[in-house]
Design a protein around this motif. Sequence first.
Motif, PDB file in Angstrom:
ATOM      1  N   SER A  21      88.030  26.022  44.516  1.00 42.52           N
ATOM      2  CA  SER A  21      88.015  27.639  44.296  1.00 42.52           C
ATOM      3  C   SER A  21      89.187  27.871  43.277  1.00 42.52           C
ATOM      4  CB  SER A  21      88.293  28.072  45.776  1.00 42.52           C
ATOM      5  OG  SER A  21      89.434  27.466  46.240  1.00 42.52           O
ATOM      6  N   ASP A  23      92.312  29.838  42.317  1.00 40.88           N
ATOM      7  CA  ASP A  23      93.351  29.954  43.113  1.00 40.88           C
ATOM      8  C   ASP A  23      94.489  30.644  42.177  1.00 40.88           C
ATOM      9  OD1 ASP A  23      91.869  28.990  45.220  1.00 40.88           O
ATOM     10  OD2 ASP A  23      92.901  27.210  45.430  1.00 40.88           O
ATOM     11  N   SER A  94      92.727  33.329  46.785  1.00 43.29           N
ATOM     12  CA  SER A  94      91.612  32.554  46.267  1.00 43.29           C
ATOM     13  C   SER A  94      90.309  33.445  46.044  1.00 43.29           C
ATOM     14  CB  SER A  94      91.307  31.333  47.183  1.00 43.29           C
ATOM     15  OG  SER A  94      92.254  30.486  47.335  1.00 43.29           O
ATOM     16  N   VAL A  97      84.651  31.914  48.009  1.00 42.29           N
ATOM     17  CA  VAL A  97      83.472  31.085  47.886  1.00 42.29           C
ATOM     18  C   VAL A  97      82.407  31.398  48.995  1.00 42.29           C
ATOM     19  CG1 VAL A  97      82.688  28.840  47.400  1.00 42.29           C
ATOM     20  CG2 VAL A  97      84.813  29.754  46.363  1.00 42.29           C
ATOM     21  N   VAL A 205      87.266  24.394  49.050  1.00 40.00           N
ATOM     22  CA  VAL A 205      87.694  25.678  49.290  1.00 40.00           C
ATOM     23  C   VAL A 205      89.079  25.427  50.070  1.00 40.00           C
ATOM     24  CG1 VAL A 205      87.630  27.516  50.975  1.00 40.00           C
ATOM     25  CG2 VAL A 205      85.506  26.915  49.763  1.00 40.00           C
TER      26      VAL A 205
END
Length: 214
Positions: A21, A23, A94, A97, A205
């Motif tokens: 992800s 971040d 983040s 997703v 994730v």
Amino acid sequence: MGVLSEFDSKQLLASHGVQISNDLLVASADAAAEAALQLAGPVALKLCGQALAHKSERGLVKLGLDDPASVKRAAQELLATITAEDGEVALLVSQMVTGHREFIIGVARTAQFGAVLMLGLGGVLAEATANAVFRLLPVTHQDCQDMIHDLDAEPLLTEFRGEAAVDQHSLVNALLAIASAAATDGIEEIDVNPLIICQGQPVAVDALVVTTNS
């Protein structure tokens, strides 16, 4: 044994080719709000630190925050929960997703067999089916293809609830990348959970890496 933070765990995996992800790691509530603007979209917000391996159990994860003000409020709430036992802590922002399909990939080391790679169904499906397959490391491209086939999850690999079919080549590459990371000196265990299928692509994730170093 030592534990890498979620951010450091994901960065390590990304260096081996795992898609993670998007971040940003920040230190304050104001910086978290700015990071959310930079990521441009709904974000997840978490406390991040080496001692925070089980964030969800303590309510240290905020999902679907869609404006800087809500991110700042959530960050202030999270920072207020920090205890002395948590050690050095930051805020992980983040980009969200999303996807209906989740997988788990992990590496563990056993006294009898050595390092073992695992692929399983994640999310609610993990609890309902306990569906997982294993291979001894090292693995080949064919081994990883066989793992996906043996998982018996064909309905989840094709088009699902309006989402694109899983890019199985990318899923194989994720397995190979995590196996590669596990071969790094000092890496004891790896846990990627969840690996969300987003627009057909597997995205890590959350991740936890355990090292032999304290």
